[in-house]
Design an enzyme around this catalytic site. Structure first.
Site, PDB file in Angstrom:
ATOM      1  N   LYS A   1       0.833  -1.220   0.000  1.00 50.74           N
ATOM      2  CA  LYS A   1       0.000   0.000   0.000  1.00 50.74           C
ATOM      3  C   LYS A   1       0.857   1.255   0.000  1.00 50.74           C
ATOM      4  O   LYS A   1       0.432   2.310  -0.488  1.00 50.74           O
ATOM      5  CB  LYS A   1      -0.976  -0.011   1.181  1.00 50.74           C
ATOM      6  CG  LYS A   1      -0.325  -0.143   2.559  1.00 50.74           C
ATOM      7  CD  LYS A   1       0.010   1.154   3.220  1.00 50.74           C
ATOM      8  CE  LYS A   1       0.688   0.953   4.554  1.00 50.74           C
ATOM      9  NZ  LYS A   1       1.005   2.207   5.239  1.00 50.74           N
TER      10      LYS A   1
ATOM     11  N   THR B   1      -3.601   5.477   3.899  1.00 50.03           N
ATOM     12  CA  THR B   1      -2.287   5.917   3.442  1.00 50.03           C
ATOM     13  C   THR B   1      -2.370   6.742   2.165  1.00 50.03           C
ATOM     14  O   THR B   1      -1.514   7.588   1.913  1.00 50.03           O
ATOM     15  CB  THR B   1      -1.362   4.702   3.230  1.00 50.03           C
ATOM     16  OG1 THR B   1      -1.439   3.849   4.373  1.00 50.03           O
ATOM     17  CG2 THR B   1       0.081   5.122   3.058  1.00 50.03           C
TER      18      THR B   1
END
Length: 330
Positions: free
Chosen positions: A189, A246
Site C-alpha cells: 500500500k 495511506t
C-alpha cells in the site's frame, strides 16, 4: 500484564509504547541513538515527530540492548524495514524460546526481498511470530483516536495474546491467521500511496485516485494469492483499510513523497524534504521483483519503479497506465 520491549522509538514506537503502558504493561523502549534516548528520557516528548504527546514516566527509555531486553516476554519491532536485520542481530541473544516477536513495521527485508515475519521466523525459530498491521497513523493512535488493526499469526494463541495486550477502548484488534496477506497489504500500500500522491500533485481528480486505489488493491491481491495469501484478507483492514488511510491522509509520508515527485523533484531531494523514512521507495523494487518472480501483472508497481528509478516523467506514467491494452476488469 506483560513485560514488553519496544525496539525502535520513533513516532510509531512511541505511540504503541504509550498505548501498552496505558494498558498496564511494563514497557521498556530501545532507541538506537544514545543522545536521542537521553533527550527523550529527559523531555518525555518527541517534539519533532509527536509534539504535545507526553511519554509516560513509567516507560524506561534506553539505548542499552541488554537493559532494554531484560525479562521481556514480547518484543515489539517498530523499526524502518531497512534497519530490522542488523538490529535483530543485536537482540538475538535475548530472543528466548517462547518469546513473542511482533512486527509493527511495514515493508520487506532489504537485500533479501522477503517479508519481515518470514525473516523473523527463520532468524528466531524458537520464538512465536506475529505482525500488527492496519490503518493506524501514529499521530492519531498517540492521541487515543479510535483505531482498528489486525494481529496476524499462524499460531492462533499468539495472535490472541497480541490482541489482548494491545486492545483497549480506543484501539481495537482483530486476529487473522493470514500473516502473508496481512504483511503484503501493509507493505505494498505504501507504493500505491506514492502513486496517489503523484495523482494529487498533478492535479487529477477523485475519479483518478479512486481508480488508482481500486486497481492498486487488485494487483496487491493478485500477488498475495500467488504467494499463498487469502484473497479475502485484501478486502479487510490490512488491505483496503490500510490503503485508504495511506492514500488519503495528511499524515502519510508516502503520499507526501509522491506529491513532491509530481513536481519533478528528484527522489533524493524528496526524501530529504520529507525527512522521515518513506517505506514505499524501498518497497517498490521488492514488489516489482516479487511480481516478476510469481508472474503477476502489477502495472502500477511497474510504473512507480520507472518514475522512481528510471527517470520517467510521473505524468507519462499515469497516461501509460490509462492507455494499457483493453481487458476485462478481473
Amino acid at each position: 500484564m506483560k513485560k514488553i520491549t519496544v525496539i525502535g522509538f520513533g513516532s510509531w514506537g512511541i505511540a504503541l509504547a504509550c498505548l501498552l503502558a496505558k494498558n498496564g504493561h511494563t514497557v521498556t523502549a530501545w532507541e538506537f541513538n544514545p543522545d536521542m534516548a537521553q533527550k527523550l528520557d529527559a523531555e518525555r516528548e518527541h517534539k519533532a515527530f509527536l509534539p504535545g504527546v507526553a511519554i509516560p514516566k513509567s516507560i524506561c527509555i534506553t539505548s542499552d540492548v541488554a537493559k532494554a531486553a531484560e525479562g521481556a516476554e514480547i518484543f515489539l519491532i517498530t523499526l524502518p524495514s531497512h534497519a530490522i536485520e542488523a538490529t535483530a542481530q543485536k537482540f538475538a541473544p535475548y530472543f528466548a524460546d517462547g518469546s513473542i516477536l511482533v512486527s509493527a513495521s511495514k515493508g520487506f527485508i532489504q537485500g533479501r526481498d522477503i517479508r519481515i515475519c518470514e525473516f523473523l521466523t527463520d532468524f528466531a525459530p524458537g520464538c512465536k511470530i506475529a505482525c500488527l498491521t492496519g490503518p493506524s497513523h501514529a499521530e492519531e493512535v498517540s492521541r487515543n483516536m479510535p483505531t482498528t488493526v489486525v494481529a496476524a499469526s499462524t499460531c492462533e494463541k499468539t495472535a490472541e495474546t497480541v490482541q489482548n495486550a494491545f486492545s483497549d477502548g480506543s484501539f481495537r484488534v482483530y486476529t487473522t491467521s493470514d500473516i502473508i496477506g496481512a504483511e503484503l497489504g501493509g507493505a505494498i500500500k505504501n507504493v500505491i500511496a506514492l502513486a496517489a500522491g503523484i495523482v494529487d500533485g498533478l492535479g487529477f481528480g477523485d475519479n483518478t485516485k479512486a481508480a488508482l486505489m481500486t486497481r492498486g488493491i487488485a494487483e496487491t491481491a493478485r500477488l498475495g494469492v500467488a504467494m499463498g495469501a487469502d484473497e479475502q484478507t485484501f478486502a479487510g483492514l490490512s488491505g483496503i483499510g490500510d490503503l485508504i488511510v495511506t492514500c488519503t491522509s495528511r499524515h502519510s509520508r508516502n503520499w507526501r513523497a509522491g506529491n513532491l515527485l509530481a513536481s519533478g523533484a528528484p527522489v533524493e531531494d524528496v526524501l530529504k524534504e520529507v525527512n522521515m523514512v518513506v517505506e514505499g521507495v524501498h518497497t517498490a523494487k521488492t514488489a516489482q521483483k516479487l511480481a516478476r518472480k510469481y508472474a503477476v501483472d502489477m502495472p502500477i508497481v511497474e510504473e512507480i519503479n520507472k518514475a522512481l528509478f528510471e527517470g520517467k516523467n510521473p505524468k507519462d506514467a499515469v497516461v501509460d497506465l490509462m492507455l494499457r491494452d483493453k481487458k476485462d476488469e478481473y
